[in-house]
Write a protein that holds these residues in place. Structure first.
Motif, PDB file in Angstrom:
ATOM      1  N   MET B   1       0.850  -1.189   0.000  1.00 23.73           N
ATOM      2  CA  MET B   1       0.000   0.000   0.000  1.00 23.73           C
ATOM      3  C   MET B   1       0.883   1.234   0.000  1.00 23.73           C
ATOM      4  SD  MET B   1      -3.197   0.278   2.530  1.00 23.73           S
ATOM      5  CE  MET B   1      -3.472  -1.499   2.535  1.00 23.73           C
ATOM      6  N   ARG B   2       0.572   2.126  -0.902  1.00 26.71           N
ATOM      7  CA  ARG B   2       1.384   3.326  -0.965  1.00 26.71           C
ATOM      8  C   ARG B   2       0.991   4.318   0.126  1.00 26.71           C
ATOM      9  NH1 ARG B   2       0.642   5.023  -6.992  1.00 26.71           N
ATOM     10  NH2 ARG B   2      -1.214   3.841  -6.648  1.00 26.71           N
ATOM     11  N   ARG B   3       1.949   4.952   0.666  1.00 24.35           N
ATOM     12  CA  ARG B   3       1.663   5.978   1.668  1.00 24.35           C
ATOM     13  C   ARG B   3       2.408   7.247   1.303  1.00 24.35           C
ATOM     14  NH1 ARG B   3       0.529   4.822   7.644  1.00 24.35           N
ATOM     15  NH2 ARG B   3       0.221   7.003   7.242  1.00 24.35           N
ATOM     16  N   ALA B   4       1.912   8.352   1.792  1.00 25.68           N
ATOM     17  CA  ALA B   4       2.604   9.609   1.539  1.00 25.68           C
ATOM     18  C   ALA B   4       3.992   9.542   2.153  1.00 25.68           C
ATOM     19  CB  ALA B   4       1.825  10.764   2.159  1.00 25.68           C
ATOM     20  N   ARG B   6       7.134  10.376   4.215  1.00 23.06           N
ATOM     21  CA  ARG B   6       7.287  11.120   5.478  1.00 23.06           C
ATOM     22  C   ARG B   6       8.599  11.887   5.437  1.00 23.06           C
ATOM     23  NH1 ARG B   6       2.619  11.373   8.009  1.00 23.06           N
ATOM     24  NH2 ARG B   6       1.542   9.389   8.031  1.00 23.06           N
ATOM     25  N   THR B 119     -19.253   3.293  10.451  1.00 23.62           N
ATOM     26  CA  THR B 119     -18.684   3.804   9.201  1.00 23.62           C
ATOM     27  C   THR B 119     -17.680   4.927   9.455  1.00 23.62           C
ATOM     28  OG1 THR B 119     -20.778   3.301   8.126  1.00 23.62           O
ATOM     29  CG2 THR B 119     -19.307   4.767   6.933  1.00 23.62           C
ATOM     30  N   ASP B 120     -17.908   5.695  10.499  1.00 18.59           N
ATOM     31  CA  ASP B 120     -17.061   6.875  10.723  1.00 18.59           C
ATOM     32  C   ASP B 120     -15.974   6.689  11.781  1.00 18.59           C
ATOM     33  OD1 ASP B 120     -18.334   8.266   8.780  1.00 18.59           O
ATOM     34  OD2 ASP B 120     -19.698   9.330  10.127  1.00 18.59           O
ATOM     35  N   ARG B 123     -12.641   7.066  10.636  1.00 22.46           N
ATOM     36  CA  ARG B 123     -12.499   8.327   9.912  1.00 22.46           C
ATOM     37  C   ARG B 123     -12.595   9.526  10.852  1.00 22.46           C
ATOM     38  NH1 ARG B 123     -16.058   8.242   4.594  1.00 22.46           N
ATOM     39  NH2 ARG B 123     -17.869   7.951   5.915  1.00 22.46           N
ATOM     40  N   PRO B 126      -8.108  10.674  12.113  1.00 21.34           N
ATOM     41  CA  PRO B 126      -7.132   9.678  11.668  1.00 21.34           C
ATOM     42  C   PRO B 126      -5.689  10.101  11.939  1.00 21.34           C
ATOM     43  CG  PRO B 126      -8.166  10.763   9.794  1.00 21.34           C
ATOM     44  CD  PRO B 126      -8.918  11.202  11.014  1.00 21.34           C
ATOM     45  N   ARG B 132      -6.248   5.431  16.689  1.00 20.31           N
ATOM     46  CA  ARG B 132      -5.913   4.370  15.743  1.00 20.31           C
ATOM     47  C   ARG B 132      -6.301   3.019  16.304  1.00 20.31           C
ATOM     48  NH1 ARG B 132      -0.901   7.088  13.656  1.00 20.31           N
ATOM     49  NH2 ARG B 132      -1.899   8.735  12.469  1.00 20.31           N
ATOM     50  N   PHE B 165     -16.566  14.159  15.631  1.00 21.44           N
ATOM     51  CA  PHE B 165     -15.417  15.004  15.975  1.00 21.44           C
ATOM     52  C   PHE B 165     -15.618  15.676  17.330  1.00 21.44           C
ATOM     53  CE2 PHE B 165     -14.939  14.896  11.302  1.00 21.44           C
ATOM     54  CZ  PHE B 165     -13.669  14.357  11.264  1.00 21.44           C
ATOM     55  N   ASP B 246     -11.089  20.304  13.745  1.00 24.54           N
ATOM     56  CA  ASP B 246     -10.765  19.765  12.437  1.00 24.54           C
ATOM     57  C   ASP B 246     -10.902  20.818  11.333  1.00 24.54           C
ATOM     58  OD1 ASP B 246      -9.684  17.357  11.611  1.00 24.54           O
ATOM     59  OD2 ASP B 246     -11.385  17.015  10.297  1.00 24.54           O
TER      60      ASP B 246
END
Lengths: 213, 347
Positions: B1-4, B6, B119-120, B123, B126, B132, B165, B246
């Motif tokens: 899995m690609r991640r941004a 760091r 579902t949330d 999210r 994160p 986590r 939130f 947020d």
């Protein structure tokens, strides 16, 4: 930096909560999967210039919150959209069951002529699938939608979904079925085409556009 | 899995994760933050002393002019949960209903509500390590319980995105599910108009109220948005729904700003949201007016919730009471009535 493009299309990404609408948009614009993402509140926005059939098209994409009650807030943004990605999650029958309601919203609020592509997202989670390809393609056929199964995670068919939708709109412009000058068509001429319109015909052949298909 | 990708290790002077569990963004400006913090620490110390004295006194936390002034200058972190509970009436509700929160969770289940919340869960914040899945303990369970209990307690509202939130933030501050539940009840049930119900009428009304206030106080900005056909929903619905969590980026420096806003929100009510919104817009009026199109306007409204103006919370909080000018509750009530009537007529 000024961007030049022939057309600008307004697109919507709609569908139930948690189907991966924002991830599809992120994958399309940033070319990567958004790992840690918040859900969308209200409406978000992204854009990218693509090359379709020799024309440069700027896609202005409105990404909407999926939770039912936000529809009354986001509906105001449907007006004048030329295209839409209608997204469900192949591992959730519930998100598939609400497609008809989303489609009605798009056709009544955006335009009856809106070009819609149905996207069965999370294709990478095939073992957890609750909606078959066949069933969804039948729904697409009955409702005159294009259809692809996509994966915002791997990127499979994501680019294709947006481009297919854009290409269909361009074809409809060429055939006269869609008139960009009609109010609320969701289509605008860009700087490039305006310049071409102003220039004498002979000058138009100077810079042929590469084919982006 | 690609991640941004760091960035390399953060500078030694700062931690990558703040004391609340939020990861600092890669472009976090440690130098500017240190400079702000060294000045703000002096303020915090002074306030802490004054608050200790106030809370030891007999008058305690009645909603007096002194308490209001103290709250506007910031509640010290160690007293924050206690003060929020007291001034919002949540403490009284909690004491009158012992065991109610736990009973809700043991009661009849609602699968639809549970699914919407589930579902949330992943999210919500994160970028906070405590939310986590792998965290020990993982706050997702507490978040789920508080939202579930609230949805069962107030079935007319159930669960609306954005509440996650707010609840998550309350859990971080109070470190107590039950207190978070009662504070959430104070906000949704009493302090805010109907922002989260299925028709979201209170939200739509307040967006229109803000638009009206901008038309009067900052006509050039209103003309820009009206001229481009931009509905206020597009640029401010998140401000109202998330109460600036947020929105103003959540690392500790700005978290302070959100905490300070909430201090006043719990004590003075929903009017504070208009003060913050108007201050953000007024402060950046010239910048907003540079916008040339709809995307540009959206982008500018996003940018004005960032940067040193919102980080320097003490100055920011002083400005929200001076910058927007007078804003009486009578005006807000009158505007709410007329905007609400107009919205109902449109339906």
């Amino acid at each position: 930096m000024a961007e030049t493009y022939d057309f600008l299309f307004k697109f919507l990404v709609i569908g139930s909560a948690g189907t991966g609408k924002s991830c599809l948009l992120h994958q399309f614009i940033e070319n990567k999967f958004k790992q840690d993402s918040n859900h969308t509140i209200g409406v978000e926005f992204g854009s990218r210039v693509v090359n379709v059939g020799g024309k440069t098209v700027k896609l202005q994409i409105w990404d909407t919150a999926g939770q039912e009650r936000f529809r009354s807030v986001t509906r105001s943004y449907y007006r004048g959209a030329a295209g839409a990605l209608l997204v469900y999650d192949i591992t959730s029958r519930e998100t598939y069951n609400s497609l008809a309601a989303w489609l009605t919203d798009a056709r009544t609020l955006a335009s009856p002529n809106i070009v819609v592509i149905l996207c069965g997202n999370k294709k990478d989670l095939d073992p957890e699938r609750e909606v078959t390809f066949l069933e969804a393609s039948r729904f697409a056929q009955e409702n005159e939608l294009m259809f692809l199964e996509t994966s915002a995670l791997t990127g499979e068919n994501v680019e294709e979904a947006f481009l297919k939708c854009a290409r269909t709109i361009l074809n409809k412009i060429d055939s006269g079925e869609l008139d960009p000058e009609r109010m609320g068509s969701g289509i605008q001429y860009g700087d490039a085409s305006l310049r071409q319109l102003r220039q004498p015909r002979s000058a138009q052949a100077v810079a042929p556009q590469p084919c982006g298909c | 899995m690609r991640r941004a990708e760091r960035s390399p290790a953060p500078p030694a002077c700062g931690l990558r994760v703040d004391p609340y569990g939020f990861e600092r963004p890669e472009d976090f400006d440690y130098a500017a933050y240190d400079e702000f913090l060294s000045a703000y620490l002096a303020v915090l110390t002074r306030r802490a002393l004054k608050w200790s004295r106030l809370l030891q006194g007999d008058s305690g936390l009645r909603r007096t002019a002194t308490v209001k002034r103290y709250i506007r200058k910031g509640v010290p972190l160690e007293h924050r949960a206690r003060v929020w509970l007291a001034v919002s009436g949540a403490q009284a509700q909690m004491e009158q209903n012992p065991g109610y929160y736990q009973r809700l969770l043991r009661g009849e289940r609602n699968p639809e509500l549970e699914e919407a919340i589930r579902t949330d869960l992943s999210r919500t914040f994160p970028d906070n390590v405590r939310f986590r899945k792998m965290a020990q303990p993982c706050l997702q369970k507490a978040l789920s319980d508080v939202l579930l209990a609230y949805g069962l307690h107030n079935p007319g509202v159930g669960y609306c995105q954005g509440m996650n939130f707010i609840a998550g933030y309350l859990i971080l501050i109070t470190k107590s599910e039950e207190e978070s539940f009662w504070l959430l009840d104070a906000l949704i049930g009493r302090i805010l108009p109907d922002y989260y119900g299925p028709a979201m009428l209170g939200l739509k009304t307040d967006q229109e109220v803000l638009a009206e206030l901008v038309r009067v106080k900052l006509p050039a900005v209103a003309a820009l948005l009206d001229g481009h056909g931009v509905l206020w929903t597009l640029v401010v619905s998140r401000w109202f729904i998330c109460l600036f969590v947020d929105i103003l980026p959540v690392e500790i420096s700005v978290l302070q700003t959100v905490l300070r806003i909430w201090d006043c929100l719990f004590n003075e009510g929903s009017k504070i949201i208009f003060r913050v919104a108007l201050t953000l817009i007024k402060q950046h009026e010239a910048f907003i007016l540079e916008a040339t199109g709809v995307p540009d306007i959206c982008d500018k409204f996003r940018q004005i919730t960032r940067g040193s103006f919102v980080v320097e919370c003490h100055t920011f909080m002083q400005k929200i009471f001076s910058h927007p000018g007078s804003l009486s509750m009578t005006t807000i009530t009158r505007l709410r009535e007329s905007c609400r009537a107009a919205l109902l007529a449109q339906r």
